[in-house]
Scaffold this motif. Structure first.
Motif, PDB file in Angstrom:
ATOM      1  N   GLN A 442      12.714  15.727  33.676  1.00  0.00           N
ATOM      2  CA  GLN A 442      12.652  14.324  34.079  1.00  0.00           C
ATOM      3  C   GLN A 442      13.942  13.626  33.653  1.00  0.00           C
ATOM      4  OE1 GLN A 442      10.181  12.580  35.839  1.00  0.00           O
ATOM      5  NE2 GLN A 442      11.807  11.047  35.894  1.00  0.00           N
ATOM      6  N   GLN A 444      16.047  10.412  32.813  1.00  0.00           N
ATOM      7  CA  GLN A 444      15.795   9.063  32.330  1.00  0.00           C
ATOM      8  C   GLN A 444      16.654   8.050  33.097  1.00  0.00           C
ATOM      9  OE1 GLN A 444      16.456   9.190  28.095  1.00  0.00           O
ATOM     10  NE2 GLN A 444      15.088  10.941  27.816  1.00  0.00           N
ATOM     11  N   ARG A 445      16.393   6.797  32.863  1.00  0.00           N
ATOM     12  CA  ARG A 445      17.143   5.751  33.557  1.00  0.00           C
ATOM     13  C   ARG A 445      18.620   5.796  33.144  1.00  0.00           C
ATOM     14  NH1 ARG A 445      15.657  -0.717  33.590  1.00  0.00           N
ATOM     15  NH2 ARG A 445      17.334  -1.372  35.033  1.00  0.00           N
ATOM     16  N   ARG A 456      20.844  11.123  31.061  1.00  0.00           N
ATOM     17  CA  ARG A 456      20.116  11.879  30.045  1.00  0.00           C
ATOM     18  C   ARG A 456      18.805  12.388  30.658  1.00  0.00           C
ATOM     19  NH1 ARG A 456      22.579  10.940  25.164  1.00  0.00           N
ATOM     20  NH2 ARG A 456      23.826   9.026  25.011  1.00  0.00           N
ATOM     21  N   TRP A 457      18.377  13.559  30.245  1.00  0.00           N
ATOM     22  CA  TRP A 457      17.135  14.130  30.780  1.00  0.00           C
ATOM     23  C   TRP A 457      16.447  14.969  29.704  1.00  0.00           C
ATOM     24  CZ3 TRP A 457      22.060  15.305  32.496  1.00  0.00           C
ATOM     25  CH2 TRP A 457      22.557  16.570  32.141  1.00  0.00           C
ATOM     26  N   ARG A 458      15.223  15.267  29.960  1.00  0.00           N
ATOM     27  CA  ARG A 458      14.461  16.144  29.066  1.00  0.00           C
ATOM     28  C   ARG A 458      13.683  17.141  29.932  1.00  0.00           C
ATOM     29  NH1 ARG A 458      11.748  11.203  28.962  1.00  0.00           N
ATOM     30  NH2 ARG A 458       9.610  11.270  29.807  1.00  0.00           N
ATOM     31  N   ASP A 528      14.921  11.199  40.887  1.00  0.00           N
ATOM     32  CA  ASP A 528      14.397  10.668  39.638  1.00  0.00           C
ATOM     33  C   ASP A 528      14.960   9.284  39.314  1.00  0.00           C
ATOM     34  OD1 ASP A 528      12.961  12.989  39.223  1.00  0.00           O
ATOM     35  OD2 ASP A 528      14.464  13.888  37.912  1.00  0.00           O
TER      36      ASP A 528
END
Length: 536
Positions: A442, A444-445, A456-458, A528
């Motif tokens: 996912q 992130q904003r 940034r993502w995870r 996303d």
């Protein structure tokens, strides 16, 4: 099996007086299509057999019409794909000599359920207890009041047209009860045995073993969520398998059921169908070529039992007797009433089995040897594997069972035992270690400062409960702009990246995670995140 005296055992390839008719694909409803074909074919009447999923129906000739002439008329109909005489299967035979069925508890100091330890079941049950797994048993029904089975049956269906036979929870023969308890007999109840699938549930399809009955049972089992289907019956292989049987086997496989059939009960090369459909001639040594498993019987010396099938149609083995020739069978549940197995059939020189025994004060048990007893052990393990790791398709389950089977070092497939003897613990351990579930990620904003875009993502690799996740290996970063398809701009192990955009431009981003097993996250339906870089 000896002593089964009704029509189902008189001739392995006896015809039933019906024609199996398979229709071509059409937009018309199945019932309407069958009615139209019958109306066009003078002298035909429906035989109350209808499997719309396979476009299959059975018909009988009316008085004064021969089967041959009716078949010719039906074959001439352009809406008909196949017409053939229906045959009847027989249950796998168990030798009727006293030494093949006389109870011999504690032979050489072994425990009654000696096969469970030898096939490494305790290790399998440490991995999963099988609660909720489903095994379908297509057989002679079961004694539904037996303590090994009464709490295990979740659904039943009656495909037995023999007049006078009881419902699926009545087993006149004894074969189905014995087989079902080896697959899913009740555990931890202080009596009897524990089945191979331990906590598994049972789907009971009572069959008269005609081809149409077996085809309907396969479809019913698949439609009711069977994770494995056991078939401890077959033919002598003189004729090719009916298209209806082949179609039904493919239907069940496509629905996710692992198909298991007993090999022949004679030391012959031709196993008959359905076993020879699951493992065709000359395919046994190819670990990837199959539609399921053809299972032969091993004895306690880890050799093929003298009564069991062999050759290139054998997939693997499981224990089906203690002694070399079946001198002691496997102990399992048996109906409370006197069975056909115990009566025998003097007209066919089949002696009573003398197989009933008691466990404690309960006489509802019997010792029976045979490939019929080997197959349900494999079916029980297959269901455990499928339920533990539902991301594994049937072909992968079959391959793992073969790969992990017990055999001498530096030996692969042999015509005696196929890929070897079932090793339940190793099979479950292998299924547990196969991560076939895609990871997720996912974005992130994004943070935008001037022309700088910080992403940034995870990600997570949450495998199915009980399965060991392989972990996220890397991420792909994808970007699109209005009017253009998304394209990959980076592959990285990192969880952030800084980009420089054009002033006034609109960007859409998403990530795709790939785990260490090679599973790949599907692209999202929409990005996303999206950002627009300020014009100044």
């Amino acid at each position: 099996m000896p002593g089964i005296t009704d029509a189902r055992t008189r001739n392995a390839d006896a015809t039933t007086g019906r024609l199996l008719v398979t229709l071509k694909r059409t937009t018309a409803a199945h019932a309407a299509a069958v009615h139209a074909v019958l109306a066009h074919a003078a002298g035909a009447r429906a035989a109350d057999v209808d499997v719309p999923q396979l476009r299959l129906a059975a018909v009988r000739p009316r008085a004064g019409t021969s089967l041959r002439s009716l078949a010719d008329r039906l074959r001439a109909d352009p809406r008909v794909a196949d017409v053939r005489l229906e045959r009847r299967f027989t249950l796998r035979y168990v030798p009727n000599d006293p030494g093949f069925s006389t109870p011999e508890r504690g032979e050489n100091g072994t425990v009654t359920e000696w096969w469970a330890a030898r096939e490494n079941f305790p290790a399998a049950w440490d991995i999963t207890r099988g609660d909720g797994a489903r095994v379908a048993i297509i057989d002679t029904g079961v004694d539904g009041a037996h303590p090994e089975l009464t709490n295990k049956i979740v659904a039943t269906a009656d495909f037995d047209d023999n007049l006078g036979d009881g419902p699926p929870t009545v087993d006149e023969d004894g074969h189905g009860t014995h087989v079902a308890s080896l697959a899913c007999g009740q555990s931890d109840n202080g009596i009897g045995i524990a089945g191979a699938g331990l906590g598994c549930d049972l789907l009971i399809a009572k069959s008269d073993l005609t081809e149409s009955s077996v085809a309907k049972a396969l479809v019913w089992a698949a439609d009711n969520g069977a994770e494995a289907i056991n078939m401890s019956f077959g033919t002598d292989g003189r004729f090719a398998a009916a298209p209806a049987i082949v179609s039904a086997l493919h239907y069940a496989n496509d629905k996710g059921a692992v198909l298991v059939a007993a090999a022949a009960d004679d030391p012959i090369l031709e196993q008959g169908d359905p076993a020879n459909v699951l493992q065709p001639t000359d395919s046994g040594s190819d670990i990837n070529q199959n539609l399921g498993l053809s299972v032969t019987a091993a004895n306690a010396a880890d050799a093929r039992a003298s009564f069991a099938g062999r050759g290139t149609q054998i997939s693997m083995a499981a224990y089906g007797t203690y002694g070399p020739g079946g001198s002691t069978g496997l102990l399992a549940a048996f109906p409370s009433q006197t069975t056909n197995l115990e009566r025998g059939d003097p007209t066919r020189k089949i002696a009573p089995c003398h197989c009933r025994t008691a466990m404690g004060d309960d006489p509802r048990y019997a010792y029976l040897p045979g490939t019929s007893m080997s197959a349900p052990q494999v079916a029980g393990v297959a269901a455990l594997m499928r339920h533990l790791n539902p991301d594994l398709p049937p072909a992968d389950i079959v391959r793992i069972l073969k790969q992990t089977a017990k055999r001498p070092a530096n030996v692969a497939w042999t015509p005696e035992l196929g890929w070897g003897i079932l090793d339940a613990g190793s099979a479950l351990a292998a299924a547990r270690s196969v991560d076939a579930h895609p990871p997720t990620s996912q974005l992130q904003r994004p943070k935008v400062t001037g022309r700088s875009i910080v992403l940034r993502w995870r990600g997570e690799d949450d495998a199915v409960a009980g399965v060991v996740a392989s972990g996220v290996a890397r991420y792909e970063l994808w970007r699109s702009t209005p009017g253009h398809k998304a394209r990959k701009i980076a592959t990285t192990r990192r969880h952030s990246m800084q980009l420089r955009g054009k002033r006034g431009a609109l960007y859409r981003f998403f990530t795709i995670a790939i785990d260490n097993a090679g599973n790949r996250e599907l692209p999202p339906a929409k990005a996303d995140a999206s950002v627009r870089v300020a014009r100044r």
